[in-house]
Motif scaffolding. Structure first.
Motif, mmCIF file in Angstrom:
data_model
loop_
_atom_site.group_PDB
_atom_site.id
_atom_site.type_symbol
_atom_site.label_atom_id
_atom_site.label_comp_id
_atom_site.label_asym_id
_atom_site.label_seq_id
_atom_site.Cartn_x
_atom_site.Cartn_y
_atom_site.Cartn_z
ATOM 1 N N UNK A 93 0.816 -1.223 0.000
ATOM 2 C CA UNK A 93 0.000 0.000 0.000
ATOM 3 C C UNK A 93 0.848 1.270 0.000
ATOM 4 N N UNK A 94 1.795 1.370 0.931
ATOM 5 C CA UNK A 94 2.580 2.604 1.063
ATOM 6 C C UNK A 94 3.651 2.714 -0.014
ATOM 7 N N UNK A 95 4.338 1.621 -0.313
ATOM 8 C CA UNK A 95 5.460 1.687 -1.247
ATOM 9 C C UNK A 95 5.040 1.445 -2.692
ATOM 10 N N UNK A 96 4.371 0.332 -2.949
ATOM 11 C CA UNK A 96 4.108 -0.050 -4.335
ATOM 12 C C UNK A 96 2.905 0.693 -4.915
ATOM 13 N N UNK A 97 1.760 0.573 -4.295
ATOM 14 C CA UNK A 97 0.550 1.176 -4.852
ATOM 15 C C UNK A 97 0.582 2.700 -4.808
ATOM 16 N N UNK A 98 1.381 3.271 -3.923
ATOM 17 C CA UNK A 98 1.510 4.728 -3.848
ATOM 18 C C UNK A 98 2.525 5.285 -4.841
ATOM 19 N N UNK A 99 3.141 4.432 -5.641
ATOM 20 C CA UNK A 99 4.040 4.901 -6.687
ATOM 21 C C UNK A 99 5.438 5.243 -6.231
ATOM 22 N N UNK A 100 5.909 4.617 -5.135
ATOM 23 C CA UNK A 100 7.237 4.927 -4.605
ATOM 24 C C UNK A 100 8.321 3.967 -5.109
ATOM 25 N N UNK A 101 7.967 3.023 -5.973
ATOM 26 C CA UNK A 101 8.936 2.063 -6.506
ATOM 27 C C UNK A 101 9.377 2.506 -7.896
ATOM 28 N N UNK A 144 2.079 -1.466 -10.767
ATOM 29 C CA UNK A 144 2.301 -0.188 -10.091
ATOM 30 C C UNK A 144 3.716 0.385 -10.192
ATOM 31 N N UNK A 145 4.751 -0.445 -10.346
ATOM 32 C CA UNK A 145 6.117 0.101 -10.396
ATOM 33 C C UNK A 145 6.255 1.061 -11.573
ATOM 34 N N UNK A 185 1.734 2.134 -13.885
ATOM 35 C CA UNK A 185 3.147 1.985 -14.207
ATOM 36 C C UNK A 185 3.401 1.990 -15.706
ATOM 37 N N UNK A 186 4.653 2.235 -16.093
ATOM 38 C CA UNK A 186 5.010 2.315 -17.512
ATOM 39 C C UNK A 186 5.185 0.948 -18.157
ATOM 40 N N UNK A 187 5.189 -0.131 -17.357
ATOM 41 C CA UNK A 187 5.323 -1.469 -17.926
ATOM 42 C C UNK A 187 6.769 -1.854 -18.187
ATOM 43 N N UNK A 188 6.981 -2.972 -18.896
ATOM 44 C CA UNK A 188 8.343 -3.455 -19.144
ATOM 45 C C UNK A 188 9.117 -2.501 -20.057
ATOM 46 N N UNK A 189 10.182 -1.932 -19.522
ATOM 47 C CA UNK A 189 10.999 -1.011 -20.302
ATOM 48 C C UNK A 189 12.288 -1.662 -20.792
#
Length: 281
Positions: A93-101, A144-145, A185-189
């Protein structure tokens, strides 16, 4: 890419794949990583050019600095060397879904031309030929990453025209479908294999070969792909590992081998408790 490199005969394809993946990690990066080659690549980056990266494992270890590679996300080495250990819901919740990865590092058993991943089954879902470890946190990481790096060996069995099961979404059917579905997330880069590096093409988002390793031909890479592989107009050749990269990676693997062998010997010597006796009243 001009760096001082070792002899082309002095490293393995797996070492090249791990080192190529590690080079993509930038200093200060917050990286959510799994076990296996993604873990080796992330820790190699931490031990070489990205000492200030923040390494996060699904078990709740944040800012971990493992001395050896973990056997699983529950390996005590991760908690013992972490800056903090938080509950699993907080990781998501805090790291992944909040966009911190910044980067999610994933492996898979199968990948298709749009970077969708299968880590669930080979064959039909109800009666599979092989049941794989499953999704774990991979779908959430892929969703989400900010960006995803995928690491896996390249062959027609892994690079398939159609997945047996879609565990984690990449670009789905390409051509902007991921964005239309409002996936954040932007997906596989980048997809890093033991033969080269693929990236999504602008517009179609189809995985395209953009770099090969020394002494690996485009024809060989095409033959290891289960669909007609697109090739970039400008093909880079990834520099061979440097002596320092190989030394650090091999030392890491050697420490890991010794540590896990020692743990196995200790567990074999530990006597099992005798079964409790049952006394009738």
């Amino acid at each position: 890419m001009s760096v001082h490199s070792c002899s082309v005969n002095s490293y393995t394809p797996d070492e090249m794949m791990t080192i190529a993946a590690a080079r993509l990690i930038r200093p200060g990066c917050v990286c959510f990583v799994g076990i296996g080659v993604p873990s080796a690549a992330a820790n190699l980056a931490r031990l070489t050019h990205a000492a200030d990266m923040v390494l996060i494992y699904e078990s709740g270890a944040i800012g971990t600095h493992p001395r050896v590679l973990p056997l699983s996300i529950g390996d005590g080495e991760l908690a013992e060397t972490a800056t903090a250990v938080v509950p699993l819901p907080e990781i998501f919740s805090y790291w992944l879904q909040a966009g911190r990865i910044d980067v999610g590092f994933l492996g898979a058993a199968q990948i298709d031309r749009f970077g969708n991943l299968n880590s669930t089954v080979i064959g039909g879902y109800r009666k599979p030929k092989t049941r794989l470890p499953g999704a774990g946190g991979a779908p959430e990481i892929a969703h989400h990453a900010k960006q995803i790096f995928v690491v896996l060996k390249q062959s027609p069995r892994t690079f398939v025209a159609k997945l047996d099961f879609c565990t984690s979404a990449g670009f789905i059917n390409g051509h902007g479908e991921r964005a239309r579905r409002a996936i954040p997330g932007a997906g596989p880069q980048a997809v890093i294999t033991d033969l080269g590096v693929l990236k999504p093409a602008t517009g179609s988002q189809e995985l395209t070969l953009v770099a090969r390793y020394e002494n690996v031909s485009v024809e060989r890479i095409r033959a290891a792909t289960g669909w007609p592989l697109a090739v970039a107009d400008r093909m880079d050749v990834v520099a061979a590992p440097t002596a320092d990269e190989l030394r650090v990676l091999r030392d890491l693997h050697k420490r890991t081998e010794i540590a896990h062998a020692s743990n196995t010997r200790r567990s074999k010597k530990t006597p099992r408790p005798a079964p409790a006796s049952h006394v009738n009243p």
